[in-house]
Every structure is written in structure tokens, then in C-alpha cells.
Design a protein around this motif. Structure first.
Motif, PDB file in Angstrom:
ATOM      1  N   ASN A 215      59.108  34.503  42.752  1.00  0.00           N
ATOM      2  CA  ASN A 215      59.836  33.388  43.613  1.00  0.00           C
ATOM      3  C   ASN A 215      61.111  32.353  42.503  1.00  0.00           C
ATOM      4  O   ASN A 215      61.041  31.531  43.227  1.00  0.00           O
ATOM      5  CB  ASN A 215      58.858  32.921  44.430  1.00  0.00           C
ATOM      6  CG  ASN A 215      58.171  32.671  44.526  1.00  0.00           C
ATOM      7  OD1 ASN A 215      57.554  32.442  43.291  1.00  0.00           O
ATOM      8  ND2 ASN A 215      56.734  31.417  45.546  1.00  0.00           N
ATOM      9  N   SER A 216      60.561  32.807  41.431  1.00  0.00           N
ATOM     10  CA  SER A 216      60.919  31.593  40.810  1.00  0.00           C
ATOM     11  C   SER A 216      62.824  31.409  40.918  1.00  0.00           C
ATOM     12  O   SER A 216      63.292  32.532  41.273  1.00  0.00           O
ATOM     13  CB  SER A 216      60.860  32.178  38.753  1.00  0.00           C
ATOM     14  OG  SER A 216      61.925  33.438  38.786  1.00  0.00           O
ATOM     15  N   GLY A 217      63.142  30.339  40.471  1.00  0.00           N
ATOM     16  CA  GLY A 217      64.559  30.474  40.462  1.00  0.00           C
ATOM     17  C   GLY A 217      65.830  30.603  39.660  1.00  0.00           C
ATOM     18  O   GLY A 217      65.209  31.635  38.793  1.00  0.00           O
ATOM     19  N   PRO A 218      67.062  31.223  39.502  1.00  0.00           N
ATOM     20  CA  PRO A 218      67.572  29.742  40.428  1.00  0.00           C
ATOM     21  C   PRO A 218      67.566  30.970  41.816  1.00  0.00           C
ATOM     22  O   PRO A 218      67.645  31.879  41.585  1.00  0.00           O
ATOM     23  CB  PRO A 218      68.722  29.367  39.611  1.00  0.00           C
ATOM     24  CG  PRO A 218      69.270  30.896  39.016  1.00  0.00           C
ATOM     25  CD  PRO A 218      67.514  31.046  38.279  1.00  0.00           C
ATOM     26  N   VAL A 219      68.232  29.810  42.924  1.00  0.00           N
ATOM     27  CA  VAL A 219      69.158  29.613  44.161  1.00  0.00           C
ATOM     28  C   VAL A 219      70.089  30.861  43.658  1.00  0.00           C
ATOM     29  O   VAL A 219      71.139  30.443  43.216  1.00  0.00           O
ATOM     30  CB  VAL A 219      68.645  29.775  44.873  1.00  0.00           C
ATOM     31  CG1 VAL A 219      69.382  29.963  46.224  1.00  0.00           C
ATOM     32  CG2 VAL A 219      67.944  29.239  45.430  1.00  0.00           C
ATOM     33  N   GLY A 220      70.561  31.917  43.849  1.00  0.00           N
ATOM     34  CA  GLY A 220      72.225  32.521  43.523  1.00  0.00           C
ATOM     35  C   GLY A 220      71.290  33.841  42.517  1.00  0.00           C
ATOM     36  O   GLY A 220      70.643  35.230  42.834  1.00  0.00           O
ATOM     37  N   ASN A 221      72.599  33.836  42.527  1.00  0.00           N
ATOM     38  CA  ASN A 221      73.121  35.553  41.878  1.00  0.00           C
ATOM     39  C   ASN A 221      72.516  35.216  40.487  1.00  0.00           C
ATOM     40  O   ASN A 221      73.194  36.758  39.662  1.00  0.00           O
ATOM     41  CB  ASN A 221      74.050  36.137  41.866  1.00  0.00           C
ATOM     42  CG  ASN A 221      73.856  37.869  41.946  1.00  0.00           C
ATOM     43  OD1 ASN A 221      73.070  38.191  42.498  1.00  0.00           O
ATOM     44  ND2 ASN A 221      75.352  38.240  41.579  1.00  0.00           N
ATOM     45  N   GLN A 222      72.409  33.978  39.728  1.00  0.00           N
ATOM     46  CA  GLN A 222      72.468  33.913  38.095  1.00  0.00           C
ATOM     47  C   GLN A 222      71.776  34.687  37.768  1.00  0.00           C
ATOM     48  O   GLN A 222      71.882  34.983  36.265  1.00  0.00           O
ATOM     49  CB  GLN A 222      71.999  32.628  37.573  1.00  0.00           C
ATOM     50  CG  GLN A 222      72.905  32.366  36.020  1.00  0.00           C
ATOM     51  CD  GLN A 222      74.164  32.055  35.792  1.00  0.00           C
ATOM     52  OE1 GLN A 222      75.001  31.799  37.035  1.00  0.00           O
ATOM     53  NE2 GLN A 222      74.602  32.751  34.751  1.00  0.00           N
ATOM     54  N   LYS A 223      70.592  35.752  38.105  1.00  0.00           N
ATOM     55  CA  LYS A 223      69.819  36.474  36.698  1.00  0.00           C
ATOM     56  C   LYS A 223      69.970  37.557  36.743  1.00  0.00           C
ATOM     57  O   LYS A 223      69.501  38.436  35.351  1.00  0.00           O
ATOM     58  CB  LYS A 223      68.399  36.654  37.541  1.00  0.00           C
ATOM     59  CG  LYS A 223      67.124  34.958  37.957  1.00  0.00           C
ATOM     60  CD  LYS A 223      65.785  35.632  38.374  1.00  0.00           C
ATOM     61  CE  LYS A 223      65.857  35.455  39.822  1.00  0.00           C
ATOM     62  NZ  LYS A 223      64.357  35.748  39.647  1.00  0.00           N
ATOM     63  N   PHE A 224      71.114  38.401  37.809  1.00  0.00           N
ATOM     64  CA  PHE A 224      71.702  39.622  38.250  1.00  0.00           C
ATOM     65  C   PHE A 224      73.063  38.700  36.912  1.00  0.00           C
ATOM     66  O   PHE A 224      72.805  40.308  36.281  1.00  0.00           O
ATOM     67  CB  PHE A 224      72.500  40.121  39.094  1.00  0.00           C
ATOM     68  CG  PHE A 224      72.790  41.005  39.032  1.00  0.00           C
ATOM     69  CD1 PHE A 224      72.693  42.595  38.485  1.00  0.00           C
ATOM     70  CD2 PHE A 224      74.266  40.842  39.317  1.00  0.00           C
ATOM     71  CE1 PHE A 224      72.966  43.522  38.825  1.00  0.00           C
ATOM     72  CE2 PHE A 224      75.412  41.925  38.729  1.00  0.00           C
ATOM     73  CZ  PHE A 224      74.444  43.164  38.618  1.00  0.00           C
ATOM     74  N   ILE A 225      73.654  38.476  36.598  1.00  0.00           N
ATOM     75  CA  ILE A 225      74.533  37.450  35.481  1.00  0.00           C
ATOM     76  C   ILE A 225      73.964  37.954  34.445  1.00  0.00           C
ATOM     77  O   ILE A 225      75.012  38.407  33.584  1.00  0.00           O
ATOM     78  CB  ILE A 225      75.115  36.453  36.703  1.00  0.00           C
ATOM     79  CG1 ILE A 225      75.516  36.253  37.238  1.00  0.00           C
ATOM     80  CG2 ILE A 225      76.305  35.910  35.195  1.00  0.00           C
ATOM     81  CD1 ILE A 225      77.017  37.421  37.563  1.00  0.00           C
ATOM     82  N   ASP A 226      72.924  36.734  33.807  1.00  0.00           N
ATOM     83  CA  ASP A 226      72.736  36.572  32.689  1.00  0.00           C
ATOM     84  C   ASP A 226      71.810  38.493  32.530  1.00  0.00           C
ATOM     85  O   ASP A 226      71.012  38.283  30.994  1.00  0.00           O
ATOM     86  CB  ASP A 226      71.186  36.018  32.632  1.00  0.00           C
ATOM     87  CG  ASP A 226      72.699  34.813  32.865  1.00  0.00           C
ATOM     88  OD1 ASP A 226      73.365  34.786  32.515  1.00  0.00           O
ATOM     89  OD2 ASP A 226      71.520  33.840  33.282  1.00  0.00           O
ATOM     90  N   ASP A 227      71.607  39.633  33.519  1.00  0.00           N
ATOM     91  CA  ASP A 227      71.021  40.884  32.526  1.00  0.00           C
ATOM     92  C   ASP A 227      69.664  40.366  32.897  1.00  0.00           C
ATOM     93  O   ASP A 227      68.561  41.140  31.686  1.00  0.00           O
ATOM     94  CB  ASP A 227      71.598  41.501  31.730  1.00  0.00           C
ATOM     95  CG  ASP A 227      71.427  43.027  31.303  1.00  0.00           C
ATOM     96  OD1 ASP A 227      70.905  43.341  33.140  1.00  0.00           O
ATOM     97  OD2 ASP A 227      71.485  43.410  30.457  1.00  0.00           O
ATOM     98  N   LYS A 228      68.978  39.308  33.450  1.00  0.00           N
ATOM     99  CA  LYS A 228      67.056  39.186  33.532  1.00  0.00           C
ATOM    100  C   LYS A 228      66.762  40.152  34.474  1.00  0.00           C
ATOM    101  O   LYS A 228      65.482  40.470  34.779  1.00  0.00           O
ATOM    102  CB  LYS A 228      67.552  38.126  33.544  1.00  0.00           C
ATOM    103  CG  LYS A 228      67.434  36.671  32.642  1.00  0.00           C
ATOM    104  CD  LYS A 228      67.134  37.405  31.897  1.00  0.00           C
ATOM    105  CE  LYS A 228      67.538  35.740  30.807  1.00  0.00           C
ATOM    106  NZ  LYS A 228      67.499  34.057  30.820  1.00  0.00           N
ATOM    107  N   VAL A 229      68.140  40.122  35.613  1.00  0.00           N
ATOM    108  CA  VAL A 229      66.764  41.839  36.433  1.00  0.00           C
ATOM    109  C   VAL A 229      68.116  42.542  36.835  1.00  0.00           C
ATOM    110  O   VAL A 229      69.211  42.486  36.559  1.00  0.00           O
ATOM    111  CB  VAL A 229      67.253  40.910  38.127  1.00  0.00           C
ATOM    112  CG1 VAL A 229      65.738  39.533  37.835  1.00  0.00           C
ATOM    113  CG2 VAL A 229      68.115  40.349  38.601  1.00  0.00           C
TER     114      VAL A 229
END
Length: 390
Positions: A215-229
Motif C-alpha cells: 500500500n505504498s504510494g503514489p496514488v495513481g499509475n506511476q509505478k506502472f509507468i516507471d516499470d516498478k510493477v
């Protein structure tokens, strides 16, 4: 006319166009718009209702409508059935057999993925006709974690508020549970804390315990954009950014089938007419609403806000949601899998109670005990309000 749209210039521009066109189209009525920030909007409505000073036209989040209708804020919409029947079912708000609200659009959830990542890991790309099963989804998450993603899934758990029932109760419904007994409309007992719900939330807790999601941030889709998920459970409102950043590698995948068929949330902001609006003004409000549901305005709204148009004709004209549009898949998902939240005046309590229980479970609470406590809180509210008339 009151809206929650302050701070959203694209949305306000479409409203201005509709209002200007309507006011110029006839001499009898004049619509005057006032905009509030979304965070303070519901409080403004409640205060105005207590003072008997509501505007004739007001927008509302779809699942809140039954509470407002029960509280006497709204009158039945009484638009032509040919109009309301042309809208997506989840864009029409019904309570006790009557239509009280209707919207220009709906939103839809999906799982975003990169085609290259799935192919590299030998993972089947699911389709609307053959989505991932729960067993497949578990295997996918485990494989992606082994491939090097520290947390392969972003389920949006950093968010708060209405996101929780909107995002996770469809998963619960797909597993055979629900927020509430939709038949008798008097209790959550045996439904929210039943065997299927316990099974689902045991899985939900496992996702976080296993490190597949957090449940770590950020809220939104940034982790996918950055290929972290590798996989992001998110909505149409994040699709344009993902498309720009990920390009042709972006996959917009259907929801997981937890056993009883895939589900996603439905029912977003809609329009209603206040109960205190006089008969002559109510007629004007209806004339405005009928005017505003022209397909060209619904298309403008959809393309401005990147949300799914409420009519097929408006979707066909959309640069995003037409048959060859880059986000057409969202229109398909909405039509096939969307389910509205329970149409009960008790929904605001259901929503906050569900959020607390789900967060407690995510953080390690005993699943059955947390769900039993949620049911007790929901049923207590129902009983203290004489079953809300049911």
C-alpha cells in the motif's frame, strides 16, 4: 445548477458549452451554474438541504443517490424512457423502482500490463471471453515476482475513500460475496461475512503478506509507468497517460474471474433534480437535461475527460472509445462486467465500513472477525433507520 467540478477546466468547458447552447435555444428558461470543489461538495448539499435551499439541478456520485432520495433531497427524474434506456445501465440511478439520476458517462477498471513483459515470462494474455482465473492470477503474480519485480502488482491500495468499495467489492462479488444482501435490502449478514467473502479476503490478505502488492504510494499509475510493477489495477482515467508513456506495448486487460464471473465497478457521477424545485422550474430542469443528453455533448465530455460515453452513438463518435479507438476496450469492459454498488440509503455507511474492514484485513487482522465487525456496524445503521423504509 450545482456541480462538483470546480478545478476541472475541461469538464467546466463542456458544461459551459451545453448551458450556453441551451440558454440560446429557447427564451423560457435560463440555467445558471455554480461550481464547488469535490472535497466540500457533499457538505454544501447537506447544508443547503437542511436550509431548504437546494438548486434545481445537482450532480451526485452514483452510489450516494439512494441516500439523497430517501432523505428527501431529490424528486424522480421523469425523463423519457427512450432517453434513459439508451444509456449504459450503470449510468442510470434507480431507487425503489424509480429513476432519480442519470449520467453522461461511466468509468471502468482494468489491469494494465506490458505485452513484452507477459510474453517474456510466458504468461497467457487474457481476453474478455477467457479472463485469468484466480489460480492463473496467483501463478502470474508469483512468476512476475520471481522475474525481478519486488512487488509485481499495484492494486491501488495507497488510495482511500470510495476507491475501496469501487475497486475491491467487484472482486468480492466475482468470488460470490457482496457488500450487502441485495434481495431483502435489510442486512449484510451472511453476505459480507459469508464463506465466499471470507475466502476472498483471505486471498486479499495473502496478496500483501506474500509481497505481491503493498500500500505504498503514489496514488495513481506511476509505478506502472516507471516499470516498478508489472500489473496495475486502475481505471480509464489513467489510460491516456499510460498510452502515451507505454505506447503499443500497453495491454488493457479484463478483470480476474474469482469464480463467479468477472466484475468491475459501475455507476459514477450523475444528474438529478431536487425535491424542492417548483413545478415550473422542474419542467425547465427536465428540458435542460433532455437537451444536454445529445450524443455530441456526451462525446465532447468523454473525450475531454477520457471517460466512457453513456450512449453507443456517442462512443462511436469518440476518438478514444469508438470501435477503432485506442481505449475501446474500456467500453467493452463496462458493457460486459460493470455492476453498480447496492442501491440502499445505507450505502455511505457501507462504504466507510467496508474500507475500514478491508484495510484492517490488509494489515493482518483476523478475516472473519473483521468482516463480522463490519456487518455489525452496517446492520446497526440499517436498524437505527428503520430499515430505510424497506
Amino acid at each position: 445548477m450545482w456541480t462538483h467540478s470546480a478545478g476541472n477546466p475541461g469538464e467546466l468547458a463542456v458544461y459551459k458549452k451545453i448551458i450556453d447552447d441551451f440558454n440560446a435555444s429557447q427564451p423560457k428558461y435560463r440555467v445558471v451554474q455554480q461550481n464547488f470543489p469535490q472535497g466540500s461538495y457533499n457538505d454544501a448539499i447537506t447544508a443547503a438541504a437542511a436550509a431548504r435551499n437546494l438548486p434545481c439541478l445537482l450532480d451526485m456520485d452514483g452510489p450516494v443517490m439512494p441516500n439523497w432520495a430517501w432523505a428527501g433531497y431529490l424528486q424522480p427524474l421523469e425523463l423519457p424512457t427512450t432517453l434513459t434506456d439508451s444509456l449504459l445501465p450503470t449510468a442510470v440511478g434507480r431507487y425503489q423502482g424509480k429513476v432519480y439520476s442519470a449520467g453522461y458517462w461511466d468509468a471502468a477498471l482494468s489491469i494494465f500490463a506490458r505485452k513484452s513483459v507477459l510474453e517474456k515470462n510466458g504468461i497467457r494474455i487474457p481476453t474478455v471471453d477467457k479472463p485469468w482465473t484466480l489460480a492463473e492470477f496467483d501463478a502470474v503474480a508469483a512468476k512476475l515476482k520471481d522475474s525481478g519485480y519486488a512487488t509485481p502488482l499495484d492494486l491501488g491500495a495507497a488510495d482511500k475513500g470510495e476507491w475501496w468499495p469501487y475497486a475491491y467489492s467487484p472482486m468480492l462479488q466475482s468470488a460470490g460475496g457482496d457488500l450487502f444482501d441485495r434481495t431483502a435490502m435489510k442486512s449484510a449478514d451472511g453476505v459480507l461475512n459469508g464463506p465466499d467473502s471470507v475466502k476472498f479476503f483471505t486471498w486479499f490478505q495473502k496478496v500483501f503478506k506474500s509481497g505481491w502488492a503493498n500500500n505504498s504510494g503514489p496514488v495513481g499509475n506511476q509505478k506502472f509507468i516507471d516499470d516498478k510493477v508489472a500489473l496495475s489495477y486502475t481505471g480509464v482515467w489513467n489510460a491516456q497517460d499510460a498510452l502515451q508513456k507505454v505506447g503499443a506495448d500497453l495491454l488493457i486487460l479484463p478483470p480476474v474471474d474469482f469464480g463467479k464471473g468477472p466484475r468491475i465497478g459501475g455507476g459514477s457521477w450523475q444528474w438529478g433534480i431536487s425535491a424542492g424545485c417548483g413545478s415550473a422550474q422542474s419542467e425547465g430542469a427536465r428540458e435542460y437535461l433532455k437537451f444536454s443528453y445529445q450524443d455530441k455533448y456526451l462525446t465532447d465530455f468523454a473525450d475531454s475527460q477520457v471517460v466512457i460515453p453513456a450512449t453507443q452513438a456517442a462512443a462511436s463518435a469518440s476518438k478514444y472509445f469508438s470501435a477503432d479507438g485506442p481505449l475501446h476496450q474500456f467500453a467493452v469492459l463496462s458493457q460486459k462486467f460493470a455492476l453498480a454498488r447496492p442501491a440502499t440509503p445505507g450505502y455511505p455507511v457501507i462504504s466507510t465500513t467496508f474500507e475500514k474492514a478491508a484495510k484492517d484485513i490488509m494489515n493482518g487482522a483476523d478475516v472473519k472477525s473483521a468482516l463480522d465487525a463490519a456487518v455489525k456496524a452496517i446492520d446497526s445503521d440499517i436498524k437505527s433507520n428503520n430499515n430505510y423504509g424497506n
